[in-house]
Structures are given as structure tokens and as C-alpha cells.
Design a protein around this motif. Structure first.
Motif, mmCIF file in Angstrom:
data_model
loop_
_atom_site.group_PDB
_atom_site.id
_atom_site.type_symbol
_atom_site.label_atom_id
_atom_site.label_comp_id
_atom_site.label_asym_id
_atom_site.label_seq_id
_atom_site.Cartn_x
_atom_site.Cartn_y
_atom_site.Cartn_z
ATOM 1 N N ARG A 1 135.737 -16.497 33.572
ATOM 2 C CA ARG A 1 136.033 -17.764 32.946
ATOM 3 C C ARG A 1 134.899 -18.868 33.017
ATOM 4 N N ILE A 2 134.637 -19.600 32.487
ATOM 5 C CA ILE A 2 133.468 -20.489 32.444
ATOM 6 C C ILE A 2 133.757 -21.590 33.148
ATOM 7 N N HIS A 3 133.004 -22.275 33.759
ATOM 8 C CA HIS A 3 133.166 -23.505 34.616
ATOM 9 C C HIS A 3 132.900 -24.787 33.743
ATOM 10 N N GLU A 61 130.568 -29.176 29.887
ATOM 11 C CA GLU A 61 130.446 -30.546 29.558
ATOM 12 C C GLU A 61 129.141 -31.324 30.098
ATOM 13 N N HIS A 62 128.633 -30.721 31.429
ATOM 14 C CA HIS A 62 127.317 -31.319 31.412
ATOM 15 C C HIS A 62 126.034 -30.887 30.553
ATOM 16 N N GLN A 63 126.284 -29.675 30.074
ATOM 17 C CA GLN A 63 125.497 -28.906 29.018
ATOM 18 C C GLN A 63 125.409 -29.954 27.612
ATOM 19 N N PHE A 64 126.850 -30.337 27.291
ATOM 20 C CA PHE A 64 127.277 -30.764 26.041
ATOM 21 C C PHE A 64 126.470 -32.368 26.250
ATOM 22 N N PHE A 118 120.187 -24.565 34.287
ATOM 23 C CA PHE A 118 119.549 -23.395 34.189
ATOM 24 C C PHE A 118 120.354 -22.296 34.749
ATOM 25 N N LYS A 119 121.674 -22.727 35.045
ATOM 26 C CA LYS A 119 122.587 -21.519 35.803
ATOM 27 C C LYS A 119 123.729 -21.157 34.675
ATOM 28 N N ASP A 120 124.244 -20.084 34.993
ATOM 29 C CA ASP A 120 125.245 -19.021 34.086
ATOM 30 C C ASP A 120 126.475 -20.390 34.138
ATOM 31 N N LEU A 121 126.889 -20.201 32.948
ATOM 32 C CA LEU A 121 127.949 -21.026 32.934
ATOM 33 C C LEU A 121 129.291 -20.604 33.333
#
Length: 166
Positions: free
Chosen positions: A27-29, A34-37, A69-72
Motif C-alpha cells: 500500500r502506498i503512503h 500528495e507531496h509528489q502531486f 526521493f523515497k519509495d511511495l
């Protein structure tokens, strides 16, 4: 979720179905997504409105930069409510630049010929850049009213009083 399969499909050999692969994924965090968005929206606005001198990563503190730069699927420390006033100032300046550039683009296109914002940005039907900037203000911890007031001032300064009154 429980997946019911028909008996005919149970004995089938071959690659694993896409549904089974999807269920096996971590499952994604969602806050990280949202931060990436927010970063994608900042980059798109910078590109689409041809904003000069914008440094997108300057809008984020060190925790925010590291989270990109971290895995979602990993749970990362995201920026908290306490922000550096310098970062908040840079964010505010960016949002005001977005609004100013959107109004300037709209007004210059309407002076050249009578076109609407949808005609000028054909692939972005319904995209209202000042509204997008106000929505982005929530994520960037900037007062939305400040962005909206700047939008109205820009409309008045470009002689679009009828829109400013609305």
C-alpha cells in the motif's frame, strides 16, 4: 478483498493475473503521493506559464526535499506545521507569480483577439490557474485569501473590472 473466480479459470495455466499482482503490491503512503502531486503541480505551472527564476525545490524544507526521493510505499517524515518563515515567503512569492502570469496571459490573449482562457489553453479546459494557485496554497500553508486578493488586484490592474467584481 474477496475475489470470486469461476471454476473454468481455476485450472488455467499462464502468467499471474493483473488483479492478483495488484493485490500483492504494498500500500502506498497517501500523504507522500500528495507531496509528489504538489511538486508536479509546481513544475507544471512553472512550465506552462513560463515563469522565470523559479527554483521548485526551494519551496520545500529539508524533510520535504528528502521525501521526494523515497519509495511511495515507505512512511516518510513529511514537513510539519512549523515552517521556516523564509520558505513560507518563497512559497507566497511563487503563488503570486502564478496568479500574475495567468492574468497577464489571459489579458494579453484577449487584447490580441477576443478569445477565452479555454481557447488560449486548449488542452486545459476548465483549468483556472488562479483557483489552482489558491488550492495549492492550502498544501503550501499559505493563506488562500492572500492569493485571491492578489488575483482581484491583478484583474483590476489589467482593466478587467467586470471579472474583479465577481
Amino acid at each position: 478483498p474477496v475475489l470470486d473466480t469461476e471454476d473454468a479459470w481455476v485450472s488455467v495455466e499462464g502468467p499471474v493475473s493483473i488483479v492478483e499482482l495488484a493485490l500483492e503490491q504494498k500500500r502506498i503512503h497517501y500523504p507522500l503521493v500528495e507531496h509528489q502531486f504538489v511538486l508536479c503541480t509546481v513544475l507544471y505551472a512553472t512550465m506552462r506559464l513560463s515563469l522565470k527564476g523559479v527554483k521548485p525545490l526551494a519551496l520545500f524544507d529539508s524533510k520535504g526535499k528528502n521525501a521526494f526521493f523515497k519509495d511511495l510505499t515507505s512512511i516518510q517524515l513529511l514537513p510539519s506545521g512549523d515552517m521556516d518563515p523564509n520558505v513560507l515567503s518563497i512559497r507566497q512569492q511563487f503563488l503570486l507569480k502564478v496568479v500574475s502570469a495567468a492574468v497577464q496571459t489571459l489579458c494579453s490573449s484577449q487584447k490580441d483577439r477576443e478569445v477565452s482562457e479555454e481557447d488560449y489553453f486548449p488542452f486545459e479546459k476548465g483549468k483556472n490557474w488562479p483557483t489552482l494557485a489558491a488550492d495549492l496554497a492550502q498544501y503550501l500553508q499559505i493563506c488562500e485569501d492572500l492569493v485571491r486578493r492578489h488575483y482581484v488586484c491583478e484583474l483590476y490592474s489589467y482593466g478587467m473590472d467586470h471579472l474583479g467584481e465577481e
